[in-house]
Design an enzyme around this catalytic site. Structure first.
Site, mmCIF file in Angstrom:
data_model
loop_
_atom_site.group_PDB
_atom_site.id
_atom_site.type_symbol
_atom_site.label_atom_id
_atom_site.label_comp_id
_atom_site.label_asym_id
_atom_site.label_seq_id
_atom_site.Cartn_x
_atom_site.Cartn_y
_atom_site.Cartn_z
ATOM 1 N N SER A 68 -8.395 -3.610 7.959
ATOM 2 C CA SER A 68 -6.759 -2.902 8.917
ATOM 3 C C SER A 68 -5.676 -1.896 7.805
ATOM 4 C CB SER A 68 -6.247 -3.826 9.052
ATOM 5 O OG SER A 68 -5.259 -4.783 8.271
ATOM 6 N N LYS A 112 0.131 -0.898 1.720
ATOM 7 C CA LYS A 112 0.342 -1.124 3.590
ATOM 8 C C LYS A 112 1.333 -1.264 3.975
ATOM 9 C CE LYS A 112 -3.183 -3.733 6.335
ATOM 10 N NZ LYS A 112 -4.646 -5.146 5.769
ATOM 11 N N SER A 163 -10.536 -6.903 6.188
ATOM 12 C CA SER A 163 -9.728 -5.453 5.216
ATOM 13 C C SER A 163 -9.208 -4.818 3.875
ATOM 14 C CB SER A 163 -7.881 -5.482 5.718
ATOM 15 O OG SER A 163 -8.474 -6.194 8.034
#
Length: 428
Positions: free
Chosen positions: A126, A49, A150
């Site tokens: 996210s 990420k 997330s």
């Protein structure tokens, strides 16, 4: 790229930067990091990420103005370094919602990564690109972060396994903070067995070995879910219950009546107020100095967080302490709490802003449970509705992360891509 079609027969040809049919990776030259040693993760690939530092690269955090105003990282984040040191190969950095502050996975600058297990629906955020990359077979594992859901929510929406670890269990060095008292590291895999393999590398041994003998069913969490969701998860819940010597239903949200309201909806508002206050303390100075360009949803969110006052946050922190104390007392050693990961399958990418806000509130009413108490939670892809995946979650006592992963690996089936039909199905 969401909703676009691509040619799987040609996948793998062309430059490295072209090998992204799902829009999961950050645009531009792909980060590729070879393992630094042979270890238990040899042969596995992982994605990162784009809030985790990688040496020599700017950590973009989902926003071009952030990327343009920050210098390249000097070193890999320790979590990245640990995977490399245990034999895994990094294959790229993945798209995230701007500053990791959304549960949708729709980035106004870089697009919406494709949810290959629920086409036409959002991947969740996210950690959107990380989930999309794993679900679509572009990486075996992916690192994410979980502040308000997330990792857990993208795992449910994309039909993969994911874990939010105990708060503070893994150091957050080299990772962009969002709301520090909630931020945790998590990761995804297509099966719970691989999820546990990664846990054996990233997590030190639990302080005390745990055998789970008691199951708590969060009846108020199931009541928040859509009837279809509860129905799809019912046979899995029955199979789970049979593994325990003792099971009982509990109302997790019935701690005390607080000013914001009763039950889980009230605790969701407690979470939001405290999270917002922390977010503005962390990112407010940069926002005021830089005046970054945010997408409409994120801009609205940051306009709101700056209005949360210190006394509101103090009241929320006091309430949170009571909730955490009660939940941790409930979660005695050897206890698991079961609940739906999300109230429904992933919303359509075409959903309007109002319906997404309503859905988000229901999602946060579920994800705030582990968040407020700092507990580990694993989401497993154990059902589907109308061909779309749906996760069931297990929450363990604080610090019992590795025991939770071991249990999940033994309980959950291990479907490969394309075998989701083995999950319980509820027709429309």
């Amino acid at each position: 790229m969401a909703g676009s079609s691509f040619d799987f027969d040609s996948f793998g040809r062309g430059s490295e930067a072209d090998r992204d049919p799902l829009g999961a990776f950050v645009p531009g030259p792909r980060v590729h990091l070879e393992p630094t040693a042979v270890g238990p993760l040899a042969g596995l690939t992982f994605a990162i990420k784009d809030i985790f530092d990688t040496a020599g690269q700017v950590t973009g955090c989902g926003n071009p103005d952030w990327a343009n105003s920050h210098e390249p990282a000097e070193a890999n984040a320790p979590a990245v370094e640990r995977l490399l040191a245990n034999g895994a190969t990094a294959v790229g950095k993945t798209v995230t919602d701007e500053l990791a502050y959304s549960l949708n996975g729709q980035n106004a600058h870089y697009g919406t990564p494709t949810n290959s297990n629920a086409p036409g629906r959002i991947p969740g955020g996210s950690s959107s690109g990380s989930a999309a990359a794993v679900a679509g077979g572009l990486a075996d594992v992916a690192l994410g972060s979980d502040t308000g859901g997330s990792v857990r929510i993208p795992a449910s929406y994309c039909g993969i396994s994911g874990i939010r670890t105990t708060h503070g269990r893994i150091a957050l060095e080299g990772i962009m903070p969002l709301a520090p008292s909630f931020d945790t590291i998590g990761w995804f895999a297509r099966d719970a067995q691989t999820l546990a393999r990664v846990g054996a590398v990233l997590l030190e041994p639990d302080a005390a070995p745990a055998t789970f003998r008691r199951l708590l069913v969060a009846e108020d969490a199931f009541a928040l879910a859509q009837p279809e969701t509860a129905g799809a998860l019912s046979p899995v819940l029955e199979r789970l219950t049979q593994r325990f010597a003792q099971s009982e239903t509990v109302a997790v949200g019935d701690v005390v009546t607080i000013e914001r309201g009763d039950g889980l909806a009230g605790w969701m508002l407690c979470f939001r107020a405290l999270q917002a206050f922390e977010i503005w303390r962390v990112h407010g100075p940069w926002i005021e100095q830089t005046a970054p360009r945010f997408g409409p949803e994120i801009a609205e969110r940051f306009d709101w967080v700056r209005t949360v006052e210190k006394d509101q946050a103090s009241a929320a922190a006091s309430d949170r302490a009571r909730f955490a104390e009660r939940l941790q007392a409930m979660m005695t050693p050897g206890t698991l709490l079961v609940l739906p990961t999300a109230p429904d399958i992933a919303p359509l990418t075409s959903s309007d802003a109002a319906s997404l806000r309503d859905h988000r509130d229901r999602v946060l009413s579920l994800t705030c449970i582990a968040g407020l108490a700092g507990l580990p939670q694993v989401s497993l892809p154990l059902a589907q509705i109308r061909g779309c995946p749906l996760g069931l979650s297990l929450i363990a006592p604080k610090g019992a992360d590795r025991a939770l992963l071991t249990f999940a690996a033994k309980f959950a089936p291990s479907p490969s891509i394309g075998e989701a039909a083995a999950w319980p199905e509820v027709a429309s």
